[in-house]
Scaffold this motif. Structure first.
Motif, mmCIF file in Angstrom:
data_model
loop_
_atom_site.group_PDB
_atom_site.id
_atom_site.type_symbol
_atom_site.label_atom_id
_atom_site.label_comp_id
_atom_site.label_asym_id
_atom_site.label_seq_id
_atom_site.Cartn_x
_atom_site.Cartn_y
_atom_site.Cartn_z
ATOM 1 N N GLU A 50 0.839 -1.209 0.000
ATOM 2 C CA GLU A 50 0.000 0.000 0.000
ATOM 3 C C GLU A 50 0.870 1.254 0.000
ATOM 4 O O GLU A 50 0.616 2.198 -0.735
ATOM 5 N N LYS A 51 1.887 1.234 0.858
ATOM 6 C CA LYS A 51 2.760 2.420 0.960
ATOM 7 C C LYS A 51 3.499 2.659 -0.348
ATOM 8 O O LYS A 51 3.715 3.793 -0.760
ATOM 9 N N PHE A 52 3.880 1.559 -0.998
ATOM 10 C CA PHE A 52 4.585 1.664 -2.279
ATOM 11 C C PHE A 52 3.649 2.278 -3.317
ATOM 12 O O PHE A 52 4.033 3.142 -4.101
ATOM 13 N N LYS A 53 2.395 1.836 -3.270
ATOM 14 C CA LYS A 53 1.371 2.334 -4.184
ATOM 15 C C LYS A 53 1.192 3.846 -4.001
ATOM 16 O O LYS A 53 0.968 4.585 -4.942
ATOM 17 N N ASN A 54 1.319 4.299 -2.753
ATOM 18 C CA ASN A 54 1.115 5.718 -2.451
ATOM 19 C C ASN A 54 2.419 6.521 -2.412
ATOM 20 O O ASN A 54 2.453 7.637 -1.904
ATOM 21 N N ASN A 55 3.481 5.912 -2.931
ATOM 22 C CA ASN A 55 4.793 6.577 -2.955
ATOM 23 C C ASN A 55 5.309 6.977 -1.572
ATOM 24 O O ASN A 55 6.022 7.957 -1.435
ATOM 25 N N THR A 195 -4.015 -4.342 -14.200
ATOM 26 C CA THR A 195 -4.021 -3.788 -12.854
ATOM 27 C C THR A 195 -2.867 -2.805 -12.709
ATOM 28 O O THR A 195 -1.788 -3.027 -13.248
ATOM 29 N N PRO A 196 -3.113 -1.708 -11.990
ATOM 30 C CA PRO A 196 -2.127 -0.626 -11.918
ATOM 31 C C PRO A 196 -0.956 -0.882 -10.968
ATOM 32 O O PRO A 196 0.058 -0.210 -11.038
ATOM 33 N N ASP A 197 -1.100 -1.854 -10.044
ATOM 34 C CA ASP A 197 -0.009 -2.079 -9.093
ATOM 35 C C ASP A 197 -0.031 -3.515 -8.602
ATOM 36 O O ASP A 197 -0.972 -4.268 -8.846
ATOM 37 N N ALA A 198 1.023 -3.869 -7.862
ATOM 38 C CA ALA A 198 1.229 -5.261 -7.439
ATOM 39 C C ALA A 198 0.117 -5.775 -6.516
ATOM 40 O O ALA A 198 -0.335 -6.906 -6.667
ATOM 41 N N SER A 199 -0.327 -4.932 -5.585
ATOM 42 C CA SER A 199 -1.353 -5.428 -4.647
ATOM 43 C C SER A 199 -2.656 -5.720 -5.379
ATOM 44 O O SER A 199 -3.309 -6.734 -5.131
ATOM 45 N N THR A 200 -3.047 -4.830 -6.279
ATOM 46 C CA THR A 200 -4.284 -5.037 -7.037
ATOM 47 C C THR A 200 -4.161 -6.258 -7.945
ATOM 48 O O THR A 200 -5.113 -7.015 -8.117
ATOM 49 N N ALA A 201 -2.970 -6.446 -8.520
ATOM 50 C CA ALA A 201 -2.738 -7.604 -9.391
ATOM 51 C C ALA A 201 -2.967 -8.898 -8.610
ATOM 52 O O ALA A 201 -3.610 -9.832 -9.083
ATOM 53 N N ALA A 202 -2.444 -8.928 -7.393
ATOM 54 C CA ALA A 202 -2.582 -10.127 -6.560
ATOM 55 C C ALA A 202 -4.043 -10.379 -6.198
ATOM 56 O O ALA A 202 -4.529 -11.512 -6.231
#
Length: 211
Positions: A50-55, A195-202
């Motif tokens: 999540e933090k990575f997603k939000n920079n 999917t835009p990021d790793a968490s959403t992809a998973a």
């Protein structure tokens, strides 16, 4: 503070040795392996995602956290196997041909494993036929392709075509992602999911496998 909270916090700081000690402590306390995995390791990795997603954190932090997660997971693997915790699905994952970036792919792998999926990591510079071969031989429900360059995005179309040609397109979901990739591009090439990021992809992969 519970040991699972501590595992999560130490993992977020990338303290692999502490994570290993705490995981062993949790096992000694009689906490089930699945609970340690979900409440400790995956919880911490989820926060990092999540933090990575939000920079709020960047790639180096993610990599040390992932290393800590892997070290903790190593101890749990035999216990999870013993408890009969089976992977909820299988994914053939790789960075497409011509593209040598693996950080995004590795993040996706970690997040997917975090959702209890088994990941066949094909590495970088993967030609379309290799994706199809892996999906066929390993009975994967999903092919996941990553690209970081606009010049290699086109290979994703070739992966879709190769899956059709091999006659597995109706059995396998094709997921795509990476910095230049968009939903419009996904629709254009006939892939199943962007999917835009790793968490959403998973999360999406887990949904596909549950269907």
């Amino acid at each position: 503070m519970s040991v699972l909270v501590e595992i999560s916090q130490q993992l977020q700081k990338g303290k692999a040795k502490n994570v290993k000690i705490l995981v062993q402590q949790a096992i000694d306390e009689g906490i089930p392996a699945q609970e340690i995995l979900e409440g400790g390791l995956l919880h911490g990795m989820g926060i990092i995602g999540e933090k990575f997603k939000n920079n709020e954190v960047f790639v180096p932090e993610v990599l040390v956290a992932a290393r800590a997660m892997n070290m903790g997971a190593e101890i749990l693997k035999p216990l999870l196997a013993e408890a009969g915790v089976k992977a909820s699905g299988k994914v053939a994952l790789g960075t497409v041909k011509g593209d040598l970036h693996d950080i995004g792919k590795n993040l996706v792998k970690m997040m997917m494993e975090g959702k209890g999926l088994e990941v066949v990591d094909l590495g970088i510079d993967v030609p379309p036929e290799k994706f199809v071969e892996a999906a066929t031989n390993d009975n994967c429900q999903i092919i996941a392709c990553s690209a970081l360059l606009t010049t290699t995005m086109g290979v994703m179309q070739e992966v879709v075509d190769a899956a059709e040609k091999a006659g597995i397109r109706d059995k396998v979901k094709i997921m795509i992602g990476g910095a230049p990739v968009t939903q419009a591009f996904c629709d254009q090439i006939g892939a199943d999911s962007y999917t835009p990021d790793a968490s959403t992809a998973a999360e999406q992969a887990a949904k596909f496998c549950a269907q």
